[in-house]
Design a protein around this motif. Structure first.
Motif, PDB file in Angstrom:
ATOM      1  N   LEU A 278      61.954 -50.832   5.705  1.00 42.62           N
ATOM      2  CA  LEU A 278      63.372 -51.135   5.493  1.00 42.62           C
ATOM      3  C   LEU A 278      63.969 -50.205   4.438  1.00 42.62           C
ATOM      4  N   PHE A 279      63.254 -50.025   3.320  1.00 50.97           N
ATOM      5  CA  PHE A 279      63.720 -49.105   2.285  1.00 50.97           C
ATOM      6  C   PHE A 279      63.882 -47.694   2.845  1.00 50.97           C
ATOM      7  N   ALA A 280      62.876 -47.227   3.584  1.00 53.11           N
ATOM      8  CA  ALA A 280      62.909 -45.864   4.116  1.00 53.11           C
ATOM      9  C   ALA A 280      64.113 -45.671   5.031  1.00 53.11           C
ATOM     10  N   ASN A 281      64.374 -46.612   5.907  1.00 54.27           N
ATOM     11  CA  ASN A 281      65.496 -46.479   6.843  1.00 54.27           C
ATOM     12  C   ASN A 281      66.843 -46.541   6.132  1.00 54.27           C
ATOM     13  N   MET A 282      66.957 -47.360   5.083  1.00 51.19           N
ATOM     14  CA  MET A 282      68.197 -47.431   4.313  1.00 51.19           C
ATOM     15  C   MET A 282      68.472 -46.107   3.609  1.00 51.19           C
ATOM     16  N   VAL A 283      67.423 -45.515   3.044  1.00 44.70           N
ATOM     17  CA  VAL A 283      67.591 -44.225   2.368  1.00 44.70           C
ATOM     18  C   VAL A 283      67.934 -43.133   3.373  1.00 44.70           C
ATOM     19  N   ASN A 284      67.273 -43.147   4.523  1.00 44.08           N
ATOM     20  CA  ASN A 284      67.594 -42.179   5.573  1.00 44.08           C
ATOM     21  C   ASN A 284      69.061 -42.278   5.983  1.00 44.08           C
ATOM     22  N   SER A 285      69.586 -43.512   6.050  1.00 43.58           N
ATOM     23  CA  SER A 285      70.961 -43.708   6.473  1.00 43.58           C
ATOM     24  C   SER A 285      71.965 -43.143   5.480  1.00 43.58           C
ATOM     25  N   LEU A 286      71.529 -42.943   4.229  1.00 43.15           N
ATOM     26  CA  LEU A 286      72.386 -42.341   3.207  1.00 43.15           C
ATOM     27  C   LEU A 286      72.347 -40.818   3.250  1.00 43.15           C
ATOM     28  N   GLY A 287      71.587 -40.256   4.185  1.00 46.47           N
ATOM     29  CA  GLY A 287      71.473 -38.804   4.291  1.00 46.47           C
ATOM     30  C   GLY A 287      70.510 -38.197   3.292  1.00 46.47           C
ATOM     31  N   ILE A 288      69.618 -39.025   2.739  1.00 50.58           N
ATOM     32  CA  ILE A 288      68.619 -38.573   1.763  1.00 50.58           C
ATOM     33  C   ILE A 288      67.270 -38.472   2.461  1.00 50.58           C
TER      34      ILE A 288
ATOM     35  N   PHE B  13      59.603 -42.241   7.777  1.00 47.55           N
ATOM     36  CA  PHE B  13      59.548 -41.256   6.692  1.00 47.55           C
ATOM     37  C   PHE B  13      59.637 -39.845   7.271  1.00 47.55           C
ATOM     38  N   GLN B  14      60.318 -38.969   6.567  1.00 46.42           N
ATOM     39  CA  GLN B  14      60.510 -37.601   7.049  1.00 46.42           C
ATOM     40  C   GLN B  14      59.488 -36.615   6.502  1.00 46.42           C
ATOM     41  N   LEU B  15      59.074 -36.805   5.223  1.00 47.36           N
ATOM     42  CA  LEU B  15      58.177 -35.856   4.564  1.00 47.36           C
ATOM     43  C   LEU B  15      56.999 -36.594   3.951  1.00 47.36           C
ATOM     44  N   GLY B  16      55.917 -35.846   3.716  1.00 49.66           N
ATOM     45  CA  GLY B  16      54.730 -36.448   3.134  1.00 49.66           C
ATOM     46  C   GLY B  16      54.036 -35.513   2.170  1.00 49.66           C
ATOM     47  N   GLN B  17      53.273 -36.110   1.259  1.00 51.90           N
ATOM     48  CA  GLN B  17      52.502 -35.366   0.268  1.00 51.90           C
ATOM     49  C   GLN B  17      51.270 -36.169  -0.073  1.00 51.90           C
ATOM     50  N   GLY B  18      50.128 -35.514  -0.171  1.00 49.65           N
ATOM     51  CA  GLY B  18      48.891 -36.216  -0.503  1.00 49.65           C
ATOM     52  C   GLY B  18      47.681 -35.408  -0.088  1.00 49.65           C
ATOM     53  N   TYR B  19      46.502 -35.923  -0.416  1.00 48.47           N
ATOM     54  CA  TYR B  19      45.255 -35.215  -0.131  1.00 48.47           C
ATOM     55  C   TYR B  19      45.053 -34.948   1.358  1.00 48.47           C
ATOM     56  N   TYR B  20      45.651 -35.766   2.223  1.00 50.08           N
ATOM     57  CA  TYR B  20      45.494 -35.552   3.662  1.00 50.08           C
ATOM     58  C   TYR B  20      46.050 -34.197   4.084  1.00 50.08           C
ATOM     59  N   TYR B  21      47.066 -33.727   3.406  1.00 47.95           N
ATOM     60  CA  TYR B  21      47.690 -32.442   3.746  1.00 47.95           C
ATOM     61  C   TYR B  21      47.201 -31.299   2.859  1.00 47.95           C
ATOM     62  N   GLY B  22      46.590 -31.627   1.718  1.00 45.24           N
ATOM     63  CA  GLY B  22      46.081 -30.585   0.839  1.00 45.24           C
ATOM     64  C   GLY B  22      46.049 -31.047  -0.608  1.00 45.24           C
ATOM     65  N   ARG B  23      44.996 -30.675  -1.303  1.00 47.46           N
ATOM     66  CA  ARG B  23      44.854 -31.044  -2.703  1.00 47.46           C
ATOM     67  C   ARG B  23      45.561 -30.015  -3.591  1.00 47.46           C
ATOM     68  N   PRO B  24      45.931 -30.393  -4.819  1.00 47.96           N
ATOM     69  CA  PRO B  24      46.481 -29.405  -5.755  1.00 47.96           C
ATOM     70  C   PRO B  24      45.480 -28.286  -5.987  1.00 47.96           C
ATOM     71  N   SER B  25      45.905 -27.045  -5.761  1.00 50.57           N
ATOM     72  CA  SER B  25      45.004 -25.892  -5.827  1.00 50.57           C
ATOM     73  C   SER B  25      45.767 -24.674  -6.324  1.00 50.57           C
ATOM     74  N   PRO B  26      45.027 -23.668  -6.811  1.00 52.04           N
ATOM     75  CA  PRO B  26      45.678 -22.399  -7.145  1.00 52.04           C
ATOM     76  C   PRO B  26      46.340 -21.802  -5.916  1.00 52.04           C
ATOM     77  N   ILE B  27      47.308 -20.952  -6.133  1.00 55.24           N
ATOM     78  CA  ILE B  27      48.081 -20.391  -5.032  1.00 55.24           C
ATOM     79  C   ILE B  27      47.204 -19.590  -4.074  1.00 55.24           C
ATOM     80  N   SER B  28      46.087 -19.065  -4.567  1.00 56.76           N
ATOM     81  CA  SER B  28      45.220 -18.254  -3.716  1.00 56.76           C
ATOM     82  C   SER B  28      44.680 -19.024  -2.520  1.00 56.76           C
ATOM     83  N   LYS B  29      44.611 -20.370  -2.634  1.00 55.25           N
ATOM     84  CA  LYS B  29      44.109 -21.167  -1.502  1.00 55.25           C
ATOM     85  C   LYS B  29      45.110 -21.184  -0.352  1.00 55.25           C
TER      86      LYS B  29
END
Length: 398
Positions: free
Chosen positions: A322-332, A353-369
């Protein structure tokens, strides 16, 4: 703490200095090490035959030496170095008594003096306190001498898991200052949290431009800097350093309740084409009504709401959706943090949800990775020499 004293030095027997050592890092990439004071004199310098060789340009060829009196008193003497020798933060000008747990600094290289033969009650606590002092002394080196090595964590579109940007996360190799918590703890002792936060952003964008100007770099702020005029100057400098780079400024969601400050900030960011994100939404004081007054470009849902959401009760899942859809409706744009599994990813997609972040997509690493420029010292933080000062420290010719 010790004070400077003018003293005479004499050669003791080997047993006198057998237990003394220096504890610290010769190079930022190395772990904390102990260096026994095994000779009298014990010389420190850039020369390869020094008792302790520190092969960096800010160290003089013959920088300093440790000697002993007959009674075992340990004496530190500067040998006319270019950048000085310090005891507990004060430059020395003559023979200086040093004791266990004193902090010794050769130019920008910091050590703690220790003794295996000296026993005291609560020795572990004393060492922890001295290591904290060492970290504080190294803080200037962290800020001024390129000691920050940013890591990057991918941010993806949930529909196709395509990377659209990275969050810039601060890291360091200096002893006692490796993690953001350690760095900001030291910064708080010096009331320099704002300066550290600014340095994180500047260094992160400097390195992150290697991703390309279309890659959105999400940079963070510290609450203490938001009401400082220097904050706006730092953002102006940041934009001028990377005029075409996509940049998003993350503000903790609690700050969104100050509508006057947020309106001023939004107008400034719009002028300099910097996007705005509210971070950690859902665990603080932010309310949806404030989102209607000041609308960020992105809203990052705190991981306490979204992590392991696939195992949460249906009532909680319905509330988050519900929160996600309300925020989406505000254009955020809605961004879920703490995504660690495929199941979590899939249910967040279903929730809208439109975007995601977490270990499933990649861990914090130096740019060389994440780039092909891992052999380029201009963009790879693993190859950049953070030991060369860009401040008042002078680099000697070899």
């Amino acid at each position: 703490m010790t004070t400077s004293k003018q003293l005479q030095s004499a050669n003791p027997t080997p047993e006198v200095f057998s237990g003394w050592f220096l504890s610290g890092q010769v190079d930022e990439s190395e772990p904390l090490r102990k260096f026994p004071v095994h000779s009298d004199p014990f010389t420190v310098g850039r020369q390869s035959d020094s008792s302790l060789c520190l092969p960096t340009g800010c160290i003089s060829k013959n920088h300093a030496e440790l000697t002993f009196r007959d009674d075992g008193t340990l004496i530190l003497r500067d040998l006319g170095s270019t950048n000085g020798t310090y005891v507990n933060g004060e430059v020395i000008t003559g023979d200086t008594v040093v004791n266990e747990d004193d902090i010794i600094q050769f130019a920008t290289i910091v050590f703690r003096i220790g003794s295996d033969d000296v026993e005291s009650v609560g020795n572990t606590i004393a060492e922890d306190v001295c290591d904290q002092a060492l970290a504080i002394i190294q803080f200037e080196r962290l800020i001024s001498d390129g000691g920050l090595y940013p890591h990057f964590q991918p941010i993806v579109t949930l529909a196709d898991q395509k990377r659209i940007g990275y969050e810039v996360l601060g890291r360091s190799r200096l002893f006692g200052l490796q993690s953001p918590h350690e760095m900001f703890t030291a910064a708080s002792q010096l009331n320099m949290e704002a300066q550290l936060s600014e340095a994180f952003r500047q260094r992160g964008v400097e390195i992150g431009t290697a991703f390309g100007s279309d890659c959105n770099l999400f940079v963070n702020t510290h609450p203490k800097e938001l009401d400082r005029t220097e904050f706006y100057e730092s953002l102006k400098t940041l934009r001028e350093s990377a005029p075409d780079q996509a940049i998003t400024l993350e503000i903790h969601e609690a700050a969104s309740t100050n509508l006057t400050m947020m309106r001023e900030l939004c107008a400034f960011l719009k002028d300099y084409e910097i996007h705005l994100a509210f971070d950690d939404f859902g665990v603080g004081r932010a309310r949806l009504v404030e989102l209607g007054e000041v609308r960020p470009d992105y809203l990052k849902f705190d991981m306490k709401l979204t992590k392991n959401i696939e195992m949460a009760p249906p009532s909680r899942q319905e509330l988050v959706a519900l929160f996600a859809n309300m925020v989406n409706s505000l254009g955020i744009k809605t961004l879920a943090e703490g995504v660690e599994t495929r199941e979590c990813h899939e249910i967040l997609v279903e929730m809208g949800f439109q975007l995601g972040q977490g270990y499933y997509y990649g861990r914090p690493s130096p740019i060389s990775k994440y780039t092909k420029s891992d052999s380029d010292p201009q963009t790879d933080p693993d190859l950049i020499d953070g030991g060369q000062s860009t401040g008042p420290i002078k680099i000697e010719e070899i």
